[in-house]
Scaffold this active site. Structure first.
Site, PDB file in Angstrom:
ATOM      1  N   LYS A  85      21.721 -29.805  11.409  1.00 38.53           N
ATOM      2  CA  LYS A  85      22.909 -28.982  11.626  1.00 38.53           C
ATOM      3  C   LYS A  85      22.802 -28.097  12.875  1.00 38.53           C
ATOM      4  O   LYS A  85      23.806 -27.752  13.481  1.00 38.53           O
ATOM      5  CB  LYS A  85      23.163 -28.092  10.404  1.00 38.53           C
ATOM      6  CG  LYS A  85      23.548 -28.866   9.137  1.00 38.53           C
ATOM      7  CD  LYS A  85      24.930 -29.453   9.241  1.00 38.53           C
ATOM      8  CE  LYS A  85      25.376 -30.110   7.936  1.00 38.53           C
ATOM      9  NZ  LYS A  85      26.652 -30.854   8.113  1.00 38.53           N
ATOM     10  N   GLU A 107      31.761 -22.716   7.376  1.00 37.72           N
ATOM     11  CA  GLU A 107      31.702 -23.027   5.951  1.00 37.72           C
ATOM     12  C   GLU A 107      30.327 -23.608   5.691  1.00 37.72           C
ATOM     13  O   GLU A 107      29.696 -24.137   6.601  1.00 37.72           O
ATOM     14  CB  GLU A 107      32.780 -24.060   5.592  1.00 37.72           C
ATOM     15  CG  GLU A 107      32.407 -25.527   5.878  1.00 37.72           C
ATOM     16  CD  GLU A 107      32.227 -25.848   7.342  1.00 37.72           C
ATOM     17  OE1 GLU A 107      32.740 -25.096   8.196  1.00 37.72           O
ATOM     18  OE2 GLU A 107      31.538 -26.842   7.661  1.00 37.72           O
ATOM     19  N   SER A 372      17.580 -36.193   7.542  1.00 35.22           N
ATOM     20  CA  SER A 372      18.435 -35.164   8.141  1.00 35.22           C
ATOM     21  C   SER A 372      17.974 -33.742   7.865  1.00 35.22           C
ATOM     22  O   SER A 372      18.296 -32.827   8.608  1.00 35.22           O
ATOM     23  CB  SER A 372      19.869 -35.350   7.666  1.00 35.22           C
ATOM     24  OG  SER A 372      19.922 -35.333   6.256  1.00 35.22           O
TER      25      SER A 372
END
Lengths: 393, 286
Positions: A85, A107, A372
């Site tokens: 991210k 969010e 990830s």
């Protein structure tokens, strides 16, 4: 030619009129600021010196033997913050600063994007407010604490399903009210144009690195690649540089309790419609009301998906398959024990799907899994599930 | 004889108006189907000039807490698109003022855009407003509306650039829904100078009536907009809140609606007679 902001029929800008100016402004910034040499130098600096890129491509000796093919992990779990991210958060936060916005909102589901945004805000001097469903705050307590420590404000969302979908609703509502000084730092390849392509472009660093790393190691491209898909940012970041190569691409969706029960497998079990600004596959009833999704992993617990994935599904370019909660937990432990790497529950879905598709691969064929994120945030939850379910590890 | 086109009803309402039209909002099926029908009839009896019926959506990103809560109540009570059309068909037998449907894109897309407008027209609706369909995505919606002889109402906001304003005015019909405040629907304390000057600016270039909404919740607000030249005012959350507060109490609900709408109506004609908004007592321009 596709109209602006469309992937086939998918995408678009289904937002209140008040936001249109902000989207046009952002689109302008994407075509002027992002390609500029100054911005590129800056983002490359932060990714390398601050976030720790390039992340390794790790050959998994034990799993390769077990699955009878050559398995590599792309180690986004080793990126600062513990997940992919941050690639996007740093990119958008830099962009927001260039655009003269002093505040960013975000969010978050699993909390990874909230943490990444809080990190980017701290280092780049932006004020950060993160919307998070109260159910998710409960299952991801550690990430809530991390955000607080990083100086971000976490705003609990009590509406609707109290998870990622409603956190996005609240962030959009905030943005409509504060659009003049605020940038909405959306965390996945979802939302109205230009978000899906902008976020993808910040995440393709994953796929580009894989390409040069695998060429160096094996002298050729892999046969197959796997990533998990919630909104789909780590997957599209991995897949995009390979879309026109002979590489088989697989997306693991949140199968939850199975497709006949509660799940979050939007592409496998949904139909097209409009949510959060774009036309894409959704989980909905016959009247167009959005259904609540379910997944053991907060990051995949979303009844929509990025519009480019909808297009890639229809084109047949990427094969999307559901992975159940149980399979994900099993692969969470599998990777932990086989390779000493505790994956995020999201990424454990990709590991589980990789184990399935490895059956079709020869021993010398290459399979790359996008790891990830790391699993520290999920350790307590998995421990609880195992105590309740099977009584022991 | 030429068939009666529903769009005429909306155009005629604006032509024949003696003051700004009072557009009142209510959520279809809130708190349940029967009470919702009673609310619509009460609004009409109380003198609402236009009734906007909101078909609730599970994820209403343009709405504040009051309308979110009402929509959720209605959905739990079983509201859906089939029932929306039967509700409109039923009230249309008694209501002569224009009826608008407001909803979100996905509700219409899942019905089939053309089918939705056709059913809306047949049920007796005069216009459709879609909260998350800006000009760029409005093409198929506008075409379907024209085909069914009803109006597609488009939005103009404080953030709408002059270039967009021109394009929007080119494809809107019925009236322009002026988003008078940044943010979501809901009551607000005052009216901003920006809202008044936006209204005046749009009025200068718009061939269509201009009707502000968002944050209009009191007689003072209505007076201020009337004085500034609004062709109508949209009152949403304040009425939706009244319905929520009086759910299950039929008589109280009707009398609350009747007195509130009566007050707003009086304010609309009073303001129209020419008191400058700056001097209307109690009107806070922020």
């Amino acid at each position: 030619m596709m109209p602006i902001g469309r992937f086939g029929p998918y995408g678009g800008r289904f937002v209140p009129e008040t936001l249109m100016h902000a989207l046009e402004e952002l689109e302008g910034a994407c075509s002027t600021i992002i390609p500029s040499e100054g911005f590129r130098t800056e983002i490359e600096y932060y990714l390398k010196e601050y976030a720790g890129r390039p992340t390794p491509l790790t050959f998994c000796r034990n799993i390769s033997r077990d699955l009878s093919c050559r398995v590599y992990l792309k180690r986004e779990d080793l990126l600062h913050s513990g997940a992919h991210k941050l690639n996007n958060a740093l990119g958008q936060a830099l962009l927001a600063r260039h655009m003269g916005k002093s505040r960013v909102i975000a969010e978050t589901g699993a909390g990874q994007h909230g943490v990444a945004t809080a990190i980017a805000g701290a280092v780049l001097g932006l004020s950060v407010d993160v919307y998070m469903g109260i159910d998710d705050m409960e299952r991801q307590e550690m990430n809530v604490a991390r955000m607080h420590m990083l100086g971000a404000r976490v705003i609990p969302v009590r509406s609707g399903s109290r998870t990622l979908k409603d956190a996005i609703n609240e962030a959009l509502r905030d943005w409509v009210a504060n659009v003049q000084d605020t940038h909405y730092l959306i965390g996945s390849v979802v939302g109205p144009h230009p978000f899906p392509s902008m976020v993808r472009n910040f995440q393709t660093v994953i796929g580009k690195e894989i390409r040069s790393q695998i060429m160096e190691r094996e002298g050729r491209l892999p046969e197959a690649m796997v990533a998990c898909v919630g909104g789909g940012s780590n997957a599209i970041g991995m897949f995009h540089p390979f879309l026109h190569e002979p590489v088989r691409l697989f997306g693991a969706e949140a199968g939850g309790e199975g497709l006949s029960g509660r799940h979050g497998a939007t592409l496998c079990g949904g139909t097209p419609g409009v949510l959060h600004g774009s036309y894409t596959y959704l989980m909905q009833d016959a009247f167009g009301q959005i259904l609540e999704s379910h997944s053991i992993s907060a990051g995949l617990d979303y009844p929509g998906v990025g519009p480019e994935h909808s297009f890639l599904k229809d084109e047949g370019r990427v094969i999307y398959m559901p992975v159940t909660d149980e399979e994900a937990v099993d692969s969470f432990l599998y990777l932990s024990r086989m390779e000493g790497i505790i994956p995020a529950l999201e990424s454990a879905h990709a590991v589980a799907l990789a184990r399935k598709i490895s059956e079709d691969l020869e021993t010398d064929e290459i399979l790359i899994i996008n790891l990830s994120g790391r699993g520290d945030k999920d350790v307590e939850q998995v421990a609880r599930v195992l105590e309740v379910g099977h009584g022991s590890f | 004889m030429a068939p009666f086109r529903p769009a005429d009803r909306l155009a005629r309402a604006f032509q024949n108006r003696k003051g700004p039209l009072l557009v009142t909002c209510t959520i279809a099926g809130d708190p349940d189907y029967d009470q919702s029908r009673a609310v619509i009839l009460a609004l009409a009896d109380a003198g609402a000039d236009i009734i906007e019926i909101v078909m609730p959506f599970s994820d209403p990103v343009a709405d504040g807490p009051v309308i979110q809560a009402a929509g959720a109540r209605a959905l739990v009570a079983g509201m859906n698109t089939d029932r929306l059309f039967s509700l409109i068909r039923e009230v249309r037998k008694e209501v002569i003022v224009p009826i608008l449907i407001m909803s979100y894109a996905n509700i219409i897309i899942q019905r089939g855009i053309e089918a939705f407008y056709k059913e809306a027209g047949r049920a007796g609706a005069d216009g459709v407003v879609v909260a998350d369909v800006p000009f760029e995505e409005a093409g198929p919606f506008c075409r379907a509306a024209r085909k069914s002889g009803i109006d597609q109402i488009l939005f103009i906001s404080q953030t709408t650039t002059p270039e967009r304003l021109e394009k929007i005015l080119g494809s809107a019909s019925g009236f322009i829904y002026l988003v008078a405040a940044l943010g979501v629907t809901g009551t607000r304390d005052g009216i901003t100078h920006e809202a008044i000057s936006l209204l005046r600016r749009v009025k200068e270039s718009s061939p269509l009536p201009v009707v502000p909404g968002f944050g209009i919740s009191s007689a003072d607000h209505v007076r201020a907009y009337a004085r500034a030249g609004a062709d109508g005012v949209i009152v949403g959350s304040a009425i939706v809140g009244l319905v929520g507060d009086n759910a299950g109490r039929g008589m109280e609900m009707e009398s609350a609606i009747s007195s509130f709408v009566g007050e707003l109506k009086a304010a609309a004609s009073q303001g129209y007679r020419g008191i400058p908004p700056e001097t209307v007592p109690g009107t806070k321009l922020t």
